[in-house]
Design a protein around this motif. Structure first.
Motif, PDB file in Angstrom:
ATOM      1  N   LYS A  48      -1.266   2.754  -2.075  1.00 27.09           N
ATOM      2  CA  LYS A  48      -1.851   2.075  -3.235  1.00 27.09           C
ATOM      3  C   LYS A  48      -1.469   2.751  -4.546  1.00 27.09           C
ATOM      4  O   LYS A  48      -1.903   2.339  -5.604  1.00 27.09           O
ATOM      5  N   ARG A  73      -2.513  -6.187   4.081  1.00 27.02           N
ATOM      6  CA  ARG A  73      -2.659  -6.023   2.629  1.00 27.02           C
ATOM      7  C   ARG A  73      -1.596  -6.826   1.884  1.00 27.02           C
ATOM      8  O   ARG A  73      -0.782  -6.285   1.145  1.00 27.02           O
ATOM      9  N   HIS A  76      -1.366  -6.427  -1.862  1.00 25.83           N
ATOM     10  CA  HIS A  76      -0.670  -5.205  -2.283  1.00 25.83           C
ATOM     11  C   HIS A  76       0.841  -5.379  -2.165  1.00 25.83           C
ATOM     12  O   HIS A  76       1.594  -4.881  -3.001  1.00 25.83           O
TER      13      HIS A  76
END
Length: 100
Positions: A48, A73, A76
């Motif tokens: 992240k 994710r 992301h």
């Protein structure tokens, strides 16, 4: 089974999971061996981080994107694409900049 033995060997590495960097954590996630808490650790500690998420090569960035997808994710992964490739795509008029 060979996969089970490999998984046991993999998680017995002294650096597991805290000593892994960007590419090794992405590869570990892609292997399917880590538990959810280990994947969450890498997501929080490494994947992240907007400073380190972009690999120097487009080839290696693929594996990072794959890991983000395998970790569930996708938001992301899409943000990573925009961050890592957005400006070069805009300025390069549709092609990737070669940097390797």
């Amino acid at each position: 089974r060979t996969y089970d033995n490999l998984g046991k060997l993999f998680v017995s590495i002294q650096e597991w999971p805290a000593g892994f960097g960007l590419h090794s954590s992405a590869n570990a996630i892609n292997s399917g061996i880590p538990k959810t808490n280990e994947t969450d650790f890498w997501m929080t500690a490494i994947l992240k981080d907007p400073v380190n998420i972009c690999s120097f090569s487009q080839f290696n960035q693929y594996w990072i994107l794959q890991a983000l997808g395998n970790a569930g994710r996708m938001e992301h992964a899409l943000a990573s694409i925009k961050l890592c490739w957005g400006t070069p795509m805009k300025l390069g008029r549709g092609c990737f900049w070669e940097n390797s």
